[in-house]
Design a protein around this motif. Structure first.
Motif, PDB file in Angstrom:
ATOM      1  N   SER A  27      81.476  38.617  99.802  1.00  0.00           N
ATOM      2  CA  SER A  27      82.754  38.058  99.351  1.00  0.00           C
ATOM      3  C   SER A  27      83.937  38.549 100.184  1.00  0.00           C
ATOM      4  CB  SER A  27      82.998  38.387  97.868  1.00  0.00           C
ATOM      5  OG  SER A  27      81.958  37.871  97.078  1.00  0.00           O
ATOM      6  N   THR A  28      83.694  38.842 101.470  1.00  0.00           N
ATOM      7  CA  THR A  28      84.769  39.247 102.374  1.00  0.00           C
ATOM      8  C   THR A  28      84.877  38.265 103.531  1.00  0.00           C
ATOM      9  OG1 THR A  28      84.505  41.594 101.862  1.00  0.00           O
ATOM     10  CG2 THR A  28      85.619  41.063 103.909  1.00  0.00           C
ATOM     11  N   LYS A  29      86.093  37.840 103.814  1.00  0.00           N
ATOM     12  CA  LYS A  29      86.367  36.966 104.946  1.00  0.00           C
ATOM     13  C   LYS A  29      87.229  37.736 105.932  1.00  0.00           C
ATOM     14  CE  LYS A  29      86.620  32.946 107.128  1.00  0.00           C
ATOM     15  NZ  LYS A  29      85.440  32.252 107.664  1.00  0.00           N
ATOM     16  N   VAL A  30      86.788  37.786 107.184  1.00  0.00           N
ATOM     17  CA  VAL A  30      87.503  38.531 108.213  1.00  0.00           C
ATOM     18  C   VAL A  30      88.193  37.566 109.167  1.00  0.00           C
ATOM     19  CG1 VAL A  30      87.304  40.188 110.102  1.00  0.00           C
ATOM     20  CG2 VAL A  30      85.847  40.430 108.082  1.00  0.00           C
ATOM     21  N   PHE A  31      89.484  37.764 109.340  1.00  0.00           N
ATOM     22  CA  PHE A  31      90.243  37.055 110.373  1.00  0.00           C
ATOM     23  C   PHE A  31      90.459  38.052 111.508  1.00  0.00           C
ATOM     24  CE2 PHE A  31      91.076  34.977 106.392  1.00  0.00           C
ATOM     25  CZ  PHE A  31      90.972  33.624 106.715  1.00  0.00           C
ATOM     26  N   ALA A  32      89.918  37.732 112.674  1.00  0.00           N
ATOM     27  CA  ALA A  32      89.856  38.676 113.790  1.00  0.00           C
ATOM     28  C   ALA A  32      90.616  38.117 114.982  1.00  0.00           C
ATOM     29  CB  ALA A  32      88.397  38.940 114.165  1.00  0.00           C
ATOM     30  N   THR A  33      91.567  38.877 115.503  1.00  0.00           N
ATOM     31  CA  THR A  33      92.342  38.372 116.626  1.00  0.00           C
ATOM     32  C   THR A  33      91.755  38.817 117.958  1.00  0.00           C
ATOM     33  OG1 THR A  33      93.930  40.197 116.979  1.00  0.00           O
ATOM     34  CG2 THR A  33      94.402  38.645 115.180  1.00  0.00           C
ATOM     35  N   THR A  34      91.997  37.987 118.958  1.00  0.00           N
ATOM     36  CA  THR A  34      91.625  38.286 120.331  1.00  0.00           C
ATOM     37  C   THR A  34      92.754  37.813 121.232  1.00  0.00           C
ATOM     38  OG1 THR A  34      90.070  37.777 122.128  1.00  0.00           O
ATOM     39  CG2 THR A  34      90.336  36.109 120.415  1.00  0.00           C
ATOM     40  N   ARG A  35      92.939  38.487 122.356  1.00  0.00           N
ATOM     41  CA  ARG A  35      94.024  38.106 123.262  1.00  0.00           C
ATOM     42  C   ARG A  35      93.721  36.836 124.035  1.00  0.00           C
ATOM     43  NH1 ARG A  35      95.157  43.166 126.922  1.00  0.00           N
ATOM     44  NH2 ARG A  35      92.892  43.345 126.692  1.00  0.00           N
ATOM     45  N   HIS A  56     103.438  40.567 123.338  1.00  0.00           N
ATOM     46  CA  HIS A  56     104.248  39.374 123.568  1.00  0.00           C
ATOM     47  C   HIS A  56     105.265  39.185 122.454  1.00  0.00           C
ATOM     48  CE1 HIS A  56     101.116  37.261 126.396  1.00  0.00           C
ATOM     49  NE2 HIS A  56     101.545  38.423 126.855  1.00  0.00           N
ATOM     50  N   PRO A  57     106.474  38.746 122.786  1.00  0.00           N
ATOM     51  CA  PRO A  57     107.530  38.614 121.772  1.00  0.00           C
ATOM     52  C   PRO A  57     107.193  37.649 120.636  1.00  0.00           C
ATOM     53  CG  PRO A  57     108.464  38.515 123.986  1.00  0.00           C
ATOM     54  CD  PRO A  57     106.976  38.468 124.147  1.00  0.00           C
ATOM     55  N   ASP A  58     106.362  36.643 120.898  1.00  0.00           N
ATOM     56  CA  ASP A  58     106.055  35.649 119.871  1.00  0.00           C
ATOM     57  C   ASP A  58     104.756  35.945 119.128  1.00  0.00           C
ATOM     58  OD1 ASP A  58     104.249  35.161 121.889  1.00  0.00           O
ATOM     59  OD2 ASP A  58     104.596  32.981 121.971  1.00  0.00           O
ATOM     60  N   VAL A  59     104.293  37.191 119.168  1.00  0.00           N
ATOM     61  CA  VAL A  59     102.989  37.524 118.580  1.00  0.00           C
ATOM     62  C   VAL A  59     102.923  37.168 117.099  1.00  0.00           C
ATOM     63  CG1 VAL A  59     103.680  39.941 118.199  1.00  0.00           C
ATOM     64  CG2 VAL A  59     101.257  39.322 118.238  1.00  0.00           C
ATOM     65  N   GLY A  60     103.997  37.431 116.360  1.00  0.00           N
ATOM     66  CA  GLY A  60     103.986  37.155 114.934  1.00  0.00           C
ATOM     67  C   GLY A  60     103.851  35.681 114.623  1.00  0.00           C
ATOM     68  N   GLN A  61     104.648  34.857 115.305  1.00  0.00           N
ATOM     69  CA  GLN A  61     104.584  33.411 115.085  1.00  0.00           C
ATOM     70  C   GLN A  61     103.248  32.839 115.510  1.00  0.00           C
ATOM     71  OE1 GLN A  61     107.072  35.163 116.631  1.00  0.00           O
ATOM     72  NE2 GLN A  61     108.943  33.923 116.772  1.00  0.00           N
ATOM     73  N   THR A  62     102.736  33.310 116.666  1.00  0.00           N
ATOM     74  CA  THR A  62     101.454  32.823 117.162  1.00  0.00           C
ATOM     75  C   THR A  62     100.337  33.118 116.169  1.00  0.00           C
ATOM     76  OG1 THR A  62     102.162  33.162 119.457  1.00  0.00           O
ATOM     77  CG2 THR A  62      99.797  32.983 119.059  1.00  0.00           C
ATOM     78  N   LEU A  63     100.379  34.292 115.578  1.00  0.00           N
ATOM     79  CA  LEU A  63      99.365  34.687 114.609  1.00  0.00           C
ATOM     80  C   LEU A  63      99.451  33.845 113.340  1.00  0.00           C
ATOM     81  CD1 LEU A  63      97.199  36.561 113.402  1.00  0.00           C
ATOM     82  CD2 LEU A  63      99.031  38.198 112.899  1.00  0.00           C
ATOM     83  N   VAL A 110     104.470  41.516 113.870  1.00  0.00           N
ATOM     84  CA  VAL A 110     103.279  41.046 113.169  1.00  0.00           C
ATOM     85  C   VAL A 110     103.487  41.145 111.668  1.00  0.00           C
ATOM     86  CG1 VAL A 110     100.861  41.567 112.658  1.00  0.00           C
ATOM     87  CG2 VAL A 110     101.643  41.549 115.021  1.00  0.00           C
ATOM     88  N   VAL A 111     103.855  42.333 111.194  1.00  0.00           N
ATOM     89  CA  VAL A 111     103.994  42.551 109.753  1.00  0.00           C
ATOM     90  C   VAL A 111     105.128  41.714 109.176  1.00  0.00           C
ATOM     91  CG1 VAL A 111     104.489  44.268 107.967  1.00  0.00           C
ATOM     92  CG2 VAL A 111     103.007  44.860 109.897  1.00  0.00           C
ATOM     93  N   GLN A 112     106.266  41.656 109.873  1.00  0.00           N
ATOM     94  CA  GLN A 112     107.406  40.895 109.361  1.00  0.00           C
ATOM     95  C   GLN A 112     107.062  39.424 109.203  1.00  0.00           C
ATOM     96  OE1 GLN A 112     109.551  38.533 110.979  1.00  0.00           O
ATOM     97  NE2 GLN A 112     111.348  38.607 109.626  1.00  0.00           N
ATOM     98  N   ASN A 113     106.366  38.858 110.160  1.00  0.00           N
ATOM     99  CA  ASN A 113     106.003  37.449 110.073  1.00  0.00           C
ATOM    100  C   ASN A 113     104.970  37.190 108.978  1.00  0.00           C
ATOM    101  OD1 ASN A 113     107.024  35.375 112.371  1.00  0.00           O
ATOM    102  ND2 ASN A 113     107.100  37.473 113.143  1.00  0.00           N
ATOM    103  N   LEU A 114     104.038  38.107 108.781  1.00  0.00           N
ATOM    104  CA  LEU A 114     103.057  37.953 107.714  1.00  0.00           C
ATOM    105  C   LEU A 114     103.742  37.977 106.351  1.00  0.00           C
ATOM    106  CD1 LEU A 114     100.198  40.290 109.004  1.00  0.00           C
ATOM    107  CD2 LEU A 114     100.139  37.786 108.922  1.00  0.00           C
ATOM    108  N   VAL A 115     104.704  38.889 106.172  1.00  0.00           N
ATOM    109  CA  VAL A 115     105.417  38.977 104.900  1.00  0.00           C
ATOM    110  C   VAL A 115     106.254  37.728 104.668  1.00  0.00           C
ATOM    111  CG1 VAL A 115     107.204  40.237 103.623  1.00  0.00           C
ATOM    112  CG2 VAL A 115     105.421  41.496 104.862  1.00  0.00           C
TER     113      VAL A 115
END
Length: 255
Positions: A27-35, A56-63, A110-115
């Motif tokens: 019951s775990t789903k992993v979202f895994a990032t790669t460059r 990169h400056p747009d990392v949060g939006q891209t994610l 990253v954190v700011q965009n996720l929130v």
């Protein structure tokens, strides 16, 4: 109910080990990032998020744009890092910029965009992978100087984590800083630290990942903004000279 985990920097080292550990849980789903592009083979319940570079400056939006909606993340682990070796005689401007950007600037966005995208909620955990090398208190004359960008960028990350914990406490989102352990990775080998692996008690990323995953299970808002070594003082060469003997595991580290 599915437990959604986001691992930023999941292709190698500690990030890859954590990806496999969490993917094996029911019951775990992993979202895994790669460059870049996702690997051709991976665990069944892993969703890859490509082209995410914390420098990169747009990392949060891209994610955020690549994550499904609706989605609530129970845990976010930012493991991405870069270590460029330096000495006093050979400091390196470009290496330092990359280390500060990767360690201490990117995670904020990253954190700011996720929130702001409402992907984190009360009870969510944000774990920032730091290093005991970022503790000013633990720096000791026996280890000398050098590696300005690496050590200082980890100190900066510790401050970032503390500030994020203050901003997110009212939302019930816990933020933790961790020293996962001295690891036998390509990163430490690339700067010549493999010669210290045996004497320094270096562990594999899988060993460090298991310890960290266990610690994350017990981490909650009561520890938000704190700096911890889940594996304790064993691989921290200055722990006993600075903090004394009979230290506990896990060990809360000083700034």
């Amino acid at each position: 109910m599915t437990n959604n985990i986001l691992i930023v920097g999941a292709t190698r080292g500690l990030g890859a080990s954590l990806r496999s550990i969490y993917a094996a849980k029911q019951s775990t789903k992993v979202f895994a990032t790669t460059r870049s592009n996702p690997p051709s083979d991976s665990e069944q319940n892993v969703s890859w998020v490509p082209n995410v570079d914390v420098s990169h400056p747009d990392v949060g939006q891209t994610l955020v744009k690549q994550l499904p909606s609706p989605l609530k993340l129970s845990t976010v682990i930012i493991t991405a890092g870069y270590f460029g070796f330096e000495t006093f005689d050979n400091p390196d401007w470009e290496k330092q910029v990359k280390m500060y950007t990767t360690s201490a600037i990117g995670p904020v966005f990253v954190v700011q965009n996720l929130v702001k995208a409402d992907l984190l909620d009360k009870g969510s955990k944000v774990i920032l992978v730091s290093s005991e090398s970022g503790s000013i208190t633990l720096r000791h004359e026996t280890e000398g100087g050098g590696n300005y960008g690496h050590h200082a960028s980890k100190s900066a990350l510790n401050m970032v984590g503390k500030l994020l914990s203050l901003d997110l406490k009212d939302k019930g989102i816990a933020v933790g800083l961790v020293h996962p352990g001295f690891m036998r990775t390509e990163m430490t080998k690339s700067v010549g630290f493999d010669r210290y692996w045996d004497a320094g008690g270096a562990v594999t990323p899988d060993e460090a990942g298991r310890s960290l995953a266990s610690f994350i299970e017990t981490f909650d808002i009561s520890k938000t903004g704190q700096f911890w070594a889940p594996r304790g003082p064993g691989d921290i060469g200055t722990a006993e000279p600075v903090l004394g003997s009979n230290l506990p595991t896990p060990l809360q580290l000083p700034w």
